[in-house]
Enzyme design. Sequence first.
Site, PDB file in Angstrom:
ATOM      1  N   GLU A   1     -10.327   6.923   3.170  1.00  0.00           N
ATOM      2  CA  GLU A   1     -11.212   6.019   3.898  1.00  0.00           C
ATOM      3  C   GLU A   1     -10.395   4.793   4.268  1.00  0.00           C
ATOM      4  O   GLU A   1      -9.415   4.464   3.609  1.00  0.00           O
ATOM      5  CB  GLU A   1     -12.383   5.614   3.005  1.00  0.00           C
ATOM      6  CG  GLU A   1     -12.105   4.447   2.047  1.00  0.00           C
ATOM      7  CD  GLU A   1     -11.042   4.710   0.983  1.00  0.00           C
ATOM      8  OE1 GLU A   1     -10.797   5.896   0.680  1.00  0.00           O
ATOM      9  OE2 GLU A   1     -10.467   3.737   0.473  1.00  0.00           O
TER      10      GLU A   1
ATOM     11  N   LYS B   1       0.813  -1.225   0.000  1.00  0.00           N
ATOM     12  CA  LYS B   1       0.000   0.000   0.000  1.00  0.00           C
ATOM     13  C   LYS B   1       0.844   1.272   0.000  1.00  0.00           C
ATOM     14  O   LYS B   1       0.435   2.290  -0.551  1.00  0.00           O
ATOM     15  CB  LYS B   1      -0.945   0.003   1.194  1.00  0.00           C
ATOM     16  CG  LYS B   1      -2.096  -0.978   1.028  1.00  0.00           C
ATOM     17  CD  LYS B   1      -3.205  -0.701   2.021  1.00  0.00           C
ATOM     18  CE  LYS B   1      -4.466  -1.453   1.644  1.00  0.00           C
ATOM     19  NZ  LYS B   1      -4.348  -2.908   1.844  1.00  0.00           N
TER      20      LYS B   1
ATOM     21  N   SER C   1       1.857  -9.802  -0.748  1.00  0.00           N
ATOM     22  CA  SER C   1       1.505  -8.378  -0.688  1.00  0.00           C
ATOM     23  C   SER C   1       1.726  -7.741   0.675  1.00  0.00           C
ATOM     24  O   SER C   1       1.927  -6.532   0.759  1.00  0.00           O
ATOM     25  CB  SER C   1       0.049  -8.188  -1.127  1.00  0.00           C
ATOM     26  OG  SER C   1      -0.812  -8.991  -0.339  1.00  0.00           O
TER      27      SER C   1
END
Length: 409
Positions: free
Chosen positions: A108, A86, A377
């Site tokens: 969000e 991310k 990930s």
Amino acid sequence: MDKPGYYGTFGGAFVPETLNATLEQLKVAFEQVKEDTSFWAAYQGLLSTYSCRPTPLTYAENLSRHFGGPRIYLKREDLNHTGAHKLNNVIGQGLLVDRMGKKRVIAETGAGQHGVATATMAARFGYSCTIYMGEVDVARQRPNVFWMEQMGATVVPVRDGARILKDAINEALRDWTTNMDTTHYVLGTACGPHPYPEMVSYFQSIVGSEVSDQILEQAGRLPTRVYACVGGGSNALGIFSGFLESPEVELVGVEAGGVGLETLKHASRLASAHGSVGVAQGYKTYFLQDDDGQMLETHSVAAGLDYIGVSPILSDYHEKGRIRFTASTDKEVLEATRLTMKKEGIISALESAHALAGAFREAPDMTADEVIIVNLSGRGDKDIFTIADALGDTAWKSFIIAKAEEYRA
Ligand SMILES: *Cc1c(COP(=O)(O)O)cnc(C)c1O
């Protein structure tokens, strides 16, 4: 040739009129940085000193031997700062915010991972930061709320609706509509209105550009298959970008199979029979919805995959047959997590373990001269409660209960 802002028939920008100007501004800023090689160099440079890029490609020798099939490699996005891919996206958007002359970011978050990444980026760049989070999620994800606040972000608990991720998205959009002159909305995945899907996958393509060189260097050949888990689709598009032009490489997206695709308790929009094309949250893609277009409830052991929509770019590759989609169940995911800890000493995020489970299911039918890559990930430290519970670790549970009583006293 697709219509601008579309990927095949998917994508677009279905937003209130008032947001058109700010989306246009973002599109222009993004077009400029794409042309500017110095931007990519600055992006890469920052990530190399702040977030361990290039992340390693690890040969999983023990897992490979265990299955007796292909050589298995893991792309280590878990070694990024804040523990997942991310950060690649938020650092890219952070640099863009500066170019647009804005000083405030909003986002969000559901499980809190994207909120933490955004708060981290805001602290690093000196932006003011507001994170919208459903009240239910605020209570469930206390540690992430604590860290966001310590890094200077304001966390706003959203009390509307079911008080979860989708309600937080609506509240963030309301804020953006009011404050778009000063504020950038940092979207966390390759979804939403154009140009977000393209922009987020552009920043995540750093993963694919590294790994396509790394695998040639280490394995001496292109992989037979590449596996990635699919929530909104950003880590998958990131790693797949390194191989899209090589038709001999099979790309496999693994969705959340939850309790099983024959039930309605999953979050599989492309591999299950329950996804259909619709428009929601600003874009057109496959959503989990009933015949009347009512969004269904999703279920997954991994919070990061628990989402009703999927990247319009992935929907397009799905229809074109370039990417194959499958799903792993919660049970398979926990087993894959356990096996990877035991065999390789690596604690995978439950999200990433969907890709591991997909690879493990298929590896026994492959041969020793084949090579596969799994995108790891993120790391699994955040999932300690769920993993301990699922593996029946009662000592850990007693520890938590004792701590809770200590605080109450
Ligand atoms: C958020 C998250 C995902 C899902 O998001 P994508 O956009 O589909 O990549 C996957 N893995 C981890 C570790 C995450 O934190």
